[in-house]
Design an enzyme around this catalytic site. Structure first.
Site, PDB file in Angstrom:
ATOM      1  N   GLY A 197       0.823  -1.192   0.000  1.00  0.00           N
ATOM      2  CA  GLY A 197       0.000   0.000   0.000  1.00  0.00           C
ATOM      3  C   GLY A 197       0.862   1.249   0.000  1.00  0.00           C
ATOM      4  O   GLY A 197       1.988   1.257  -0.524  1.00  0.00           O
ATOM      5  N   SER A 198       0.333   2.296   0.654  1.00  0.00           N
ATOM      6  CA  SER A 198       0.981   3.603   0.567  1.00  0.00           C
ATOM      7  C   SER A 198       2.351   3.657   1.214  1.00  0.00           C
ATOM      8  O   SER A 198       3.106   4.609   0.994  1.00  0.00           O
ATOM      9  CB  SER A 198       0.088   4.663   1.222  1.00  0.00           C
ATOM     10  OG  SER A 198      -1.139   4.708   0.536  1.00  0.00           O
ATOM     11  N   THR A 199       2.695   2.639   2.047  1.00  0.00           N
ATOM     12  CA  THR A 199       4.033   2.692   2.649  1.00  0.00           C
ATOM     13  C   THR A 199       5.111   2.630   1.574  1.00  0.00           C
ATOM     14  O   THR A 199       6.231   3.049   1.788  1.00  0.00           O
ATOM     15  CB  THR A 199       4.248   1.513   3.620  1.00  0.00           C
ATOM     16  OG1 THR A 199       4.043   0.274   2.933  1.00  0.00           O
ATOM     17  CG2 THR A 199       3.303   1.601   4.800  1.00  0.00           C
ATOM     18  N   LYS A 240       5.282   4.455  -0.844  1.00  0.00           N
ATOM     19  CA  LYS A 240       5.595   5.823  -1.272  1.00  0.00           C
ATOM     20  C   LYS A 240       6.938   6.275  -0.724  1.00  0.00           C
ATOM     21  O   LYS A 240       7.566   7.197  -1.240  1.00  0.00           O
ATOM     22  CB  LYS A 240       4.476   6.785  -0.824  1.00  0.00           C
ATOM     23  CG  LYS A 240       3.198   6.574  -1.628  1.00  0.00           C
ATOM     24  CD  LYS A 240       2.010   7.340  -1.052  1.00  0.00           C
ATOM     25  CE  LYS A 240       0.738   6.958  -1.806  1.00  0.00           C
ATOM     26  NZ  LYS A 240      -0.481   7.369  -1.087  1.00  0.00           N
TER      27      LYS A 240
END
Lengths: 496, 495
Positions: free
Chosen positions: A228-230, A232
């Site tokens: 997921g967004s981790t 990024k």
């Protein structure tokens, strides 16, 4: 006839020399090969006839014995394994059963069973002085406080709310790579495997193997989830390092939605707009805007992203702690639309909870990723050190400058009231100085919630611990995963 | 050889008795009986120590049976020593102590295996030993020593056996063929398929063990008369003188007989032993290397042909070449694999008596007993055992070389080689040097037949050694005696 007798005597001598050479070969040179033959029943029972070495969780200034051998009451002269904390340390210790060994019991077996070459001299002295054979003690980097907290928090999450959300947490000392906690839930009680009754063992093993909650699975390193967004963190690292963007203050378009080159639309998490639609990168990071980082990923490009992911530890099938770690995956992609999805941790991206902790640890350690390890020291029964860990650098994914940028951005996630983890991991809520990144990963399945992911380190100004948590189907990373990380950090730093 | 005339047979006791009065005046060459006694006491000591060590290793106590069994063993072998003193005073001093040592260690190992699963000790044997196995083996030892003394008593002069050449041959063949002729339930060793015994009423007897000795006597007597013919050279091929085709008869008969044993009794070890001993004795008699080669190739050819026909033999070869491959360790090769793994556990110094797990090897008390020694006494102990066998062979060969009578020479050479070959076949078989063939381990294996025949073979070797080392009657002796008589009768002055 004497000449013939003489020659026949020589022939006899040759026969006896051949016999002697052969038994020398068998008993002096082939012993370890014979001992290692599968199904060698003598080796098999020998392992229970002496005291196998203990396993000690020795991280964070505490020494707690988590596996030891005790004399068996049923069969005299035999020892069985005892795990005082049951399931808590099971993902670390594994089990030592009659039929097999897993975890540290398996990986460090040559020390625990005393067969390692480094123990040969010690064993010989023991043999000559008539001392009972004993295995070496293995000291782990695991911090009992952190491990207990991780296990308890995961157990609480499993039984809370709708319940049944399995998960795992890993904590690392960012400056050394020492693994401080490695918990997985649901877990199993390794004492069940310590039985010396083969039929009972077989029944227990079959039951646990077929248990739908998969208690034998060490999710911390054997299972992968979408980051997921981790992810990024990696995308931003690549963008700063390659100079595609200058700093966290650089603004970047964050339309809602982002129209991808293949005609599909990429949305922010709840379809919300991201600031004014052209926010600085730190703000998009704290808010976790998908469109900004999707666009940034396209700008960086798939192959470059992959090379940075590799440096953070992805796509490494040979990583061991010494337990084998399932490789985290960042796919080969050139298609910009897929790159956009991959750069926000979707599409085919996969990570282990350990990899999550490694992301935060890299940032916390000024851009240098230390090789994660579990075994601090091996001690012979005479208390002499057989081997001890030397922290080593696994890679240097980013410069100290870029690590500084990411520290600020991750600090904003928890410290800025707009940040995704402000409520659950911010200083107001926790009294801690945590820097982190949430992830809420769509799993592609319509059943259940998204996977909750959180990676963080603390204290942000002087990092002591980096934590990665993944809760399968836990929903928002900030809600399900971040509180678990907070519990672990609190326990490890001794903050109430 | 025949150029040297052998001395005329002398009534054994006559000369020393008559010369008793002058033993101070003319020193006689002395026998080595005190040396033998010393070595024997040493051997008894080693055996008693090992016996105590088994008890200490198993449950930390000296076995309560040590005094009685130890005393029994000591008395039995000391009786053998007394018999040697009386009947073969000039014989080799080492053979008896070596045999006693091996026999005693065999008893020790059987005691150790008898204790498996008893009195709280670990393990269970696939075929458990009875609680009186040690006692029975001690009784067999007594019977063996009785047979040993009987041989010494009956065979006063080795070459007299030559008279019974053909009787021995017939007896040997009948004994050998007996199990094949009897119904399987009498002759088959349970579970092995080998038909090598005669069993009745709880007792079993392996006639081949006695057949070995009878046939050795037959071979020696036959070859000693035929050796000149057999040594005649025929055609010369590749630098080797081949015998004449018409002289191939005996070797072909022996070959066929050994193959018949193989086919009907499924006992490749015995077959190899008989044929090997025959060829070796043929070689001693004729000194023709060609006989060795012919024998060797006949045996290889025969074994190969049989291995194609018999799954049993093919299995043995598989286990020799690939014991650890696939399912072999748990199926066909379970026994040899267990033996090897036991030796592996023993390593260089061994686990110590009573500390190993020899009970995993099926029938370890029989063919595989050396692997039990390898496990508990280690490479060191096993090498010592093999060297003891080597010494026994060497002493036998020495007797053969030094005796003058050709028949005795052939017989001693044949018996010594038989011991060497038997040790090579069984120890080599269980340690993986050569394919495994079931055959007893001389003096060590459990069972009476082998023990008795081994003791009888030692008796024959001692008898031949005695004949070889007995000092020749000295010609001056009669003259000296006359002088003494003269001196004693009339005094110096009167002469």
């Amino acid at each position: 006839m004497n000449r013939a007798l003489f020659r026949l005597s020589l022939a006899c001598m040759v026969m006896f020399v051949l016999l002697l050479l052969n038994i020398n070969y068998v008993q002096a040179f082939e012993t370890s090969k014979l001992a290692g033959e599968p199904g060698n029943v003598r080796t098999f029972y020998q392992q229970f006839e002496f005291q196998r070495g203990s396993i000690v969780a020795a991280g964070g200034g505490q020494d707690v014995t988590i596996a030891e051998s005790l004399p068996d009451k049923g069969s005299s002269g035999m020892y069985h394994r005892y795990y005082p904390y049951g399931a808590v340390y099971a993902p670390v210790t594994g089990y030592a059963s009659m039929f097999g060994k897993t975890g540290i019991e398996g990986a460090e077996d040559k020390y625990l069973s005393g067969t390692a070459p480094g123990l040969a001299v010690h064993n010989l002295i023991g043999l000559l002085t008539g001392k009972a054979k004993q295995g070496a003690k293995v000291f782990l980097t695991i911090s009992p406080r952190a491990q207990q907290a991780a296990y308890r928090a995961l157990a609480a999450e499993y039984s809370s709310g709708t319940g049944g959300h399995s998960g795992a947490a890993v904590a690392i000392d960012p400056s050394t790579g020492a693994i401080l906690a490695m918990a997985s839930y649901p877990s199993f009680n390794p004492n069940l495997y310590a039985t010396l009754n083969g039929r009972r063992l077989d029944r227990i093993d079959r039951r646990l193997r077929h248990d739908p909650s998969q208690p034998l699975l060490n999710r911390a390193i054997e299972e992968t989830y979408p980051p997921g967004s981790t992810f990024k963190i990696v995308t931003a690292s690549a963008a700063f390092s390659t100079g595609k963007v200058a700093s966290p203050d650089t603004t970047f378009p964050a339309p809602q939605p982002l129209r991808l080159p293949n005609g599909n639309f990429l949305n922010n998490d709840a379809g919300e707009t991201c600031g004014d639609g052209h926010p600085p990168l730190w703000f998009a990071f704290a808010m976790s805007c998908n469109t900004a980082y999707g666009g940034l990923g396209i700008k960086v490009g798939g192959p470059t992203l992959r090379s940075y992911a590799d440096r953070f530890g992805f796509n490494n099938p040979s990583l061991t702690t010494p337990l084998a770690v399932a490789p985290s995956v960042f796919p080969h992609i050139t298609d910009p639309s897929l790159t956009a999805l991959s750069s926000i941790g979707q599409y085919d991206d996969q990570v282990t909870p350990l990899q999550e902790a490694m992301l935060a640890a890299t940032v916390a350690n000024g851009g240098t990723l230390m090789r994660p390890y579990l075994v601090q020291q091996v001690q012979a029964p005479d208390l002499s050190t057989v081997s001890s860990a030397h922290p080593s650098v696994l890679s240097r994914p980013i410069s100290a400058r870029v690590a500084g940028y990411l520290t600020t951005m991750m600090t904003d996630v928890t410290h800025n009231p707009a940040g995704t983890a402000y409520a659950t991991a911010g200083p107001q809520a926790t009294g801690l100085d945590i820097a982190g990144k949430t992830g809420t990963a769509e799993t592609g399945s319509s059943v259940g919630l998204d996977d909750a992911v959180f990676t963080c380190f603390a204290p942000a100004s002087n990092p002591k611990i980096a934590v990665g948590v993944i809760i399968k189907g836990g929903g928002f990373g900030a809600d399900a995963a971040a509180p678990i990380a907070v519990q672990i950090i609190k326990a490890y730093l001794g903050v109430r | 050889m025949t150029a040297v005339p052998s001395p005329p047979a002398q009534p054994p006791a006559a000369a020393p008795a008559r010369a008793a009065g002058l033993s101070r005046a003319v020193p006689m060459p002395r026998g080595r009986r005190p040396t033998e006694l010393l070595m024997l006491v040493f051997a008894i000591g080693v055996v008693l120590f090992a016996y105590a060590s088994v008890g200490l290793g198993l449950n930390g106590k000296v076995p309560s049976s040590l005094p009685e069994y130890g005393l029994g063993f000591a008395v039995i072998v000391l009786l053998a020593h007394l018999a040697v003193r009386r009947l073969v005073p000039w014989a080799d001093p080492l053979l008896l102590p070596l045999a006693a040592l091996m026999n005693g260690l065999g008893i020790v190992m059987i005691y150790r295996l008898q204790e498996v699963g008893r009195n709280g000790n670990a393990g269970s044997l696939s075929v458990p030993l009875s609680a009186s196995a040690t006692f029975i083996q001690l009784v067999y030892t007594g019977l063996g020593v009785a047979a040993f003394i009987a041989v010494l008593l009956v065979v006063r002069e080795p070459r007299l056996l030559q008279r019974y050449t053909y009787t021995a041959g017939v007896v040997g063949l009948v004994l050998l063929a007996l199990p094949a002729l009897l119904p399987a339930h009498i002759s088959e060793v349970a579970g092995t398929g080998a038909r090598i015994q005669v069993a009745f009423g709880g007792f079993s007897f392996q006639p081949e063990e006695l057949a070995k000795l009878a046939l050795a006597v037959f071979f020696a007597g036959y070859l000693v008369t035929k050796r000149d013919v057999l040594a005649l050279a025929g055609r010369r091929v590749l630098g080797i003188d081949l015998p004449r085709a018409r002289d191939l008869g005996p070797v072909l008969i022996a070959w066929a007989a050994s193959l018949l044993i193989l086919i009907f009794e499924d006992d490749i070890g015995t077959s190899a032993l008989f044929f090997g001993v025959f060829v070796a004795m043929l070689y001693i008699a004729t000194q023709r290397t060609s006989w060795l080669l012919i024998g060797f190739f006949l045996f290889l050819g025969g074994s190969y042909a049989i291995s194609l026909m018999s799954s049993h033999v093919g299995e043995r070869i598989t286990c020799w070449l690939h014991p650890f491959v696939g399912s072999n360790p748990s199926n066909a090769c379970y026994q040899p694999v267990q033996g090897l793994e036991g030796m592996g556990v023993g390593g260089i110094l061994g686990t110590g008596l009573g500390h190993g797990q020899p009970f995993w090897t099926p029938l370890v008390q029989n063919d595989f007993i050396v692997t039990a020694f390898g496990e508990e006494l280690g490479l060191t102990g096993l090498m010592a055992l093999i060297l003891v066998y080597g010494l026994m062979v060497q002493r036998g060969m020495r007797a053969a070389v030094s005796v003058k009578d050709p028949f005795s020479k052939l017989l001693a050479g044949g018996l010594a080689f038989m011991l060497a070959l038997q040790v090579f076949v069984i120890v080599g078989g269980v340690t993986g040097l050569i394919p495994l063939t079931g055959i007893t381990t001389p003096f060590l294996s459990q069972g009476g037949s082998s023990l008795i025949s081994s003791w009888m073979a030692i008796a024959l070797l001692l008898r031949i050694s005695d004949a070889a080392r007995r000092p020749a009657p000295q010609p001056i002796q009669d003259e000296g005696m006359t002088q003494v008589v003269r001196a004693a009768g009339a005094g110096e002055g009167a002469g």
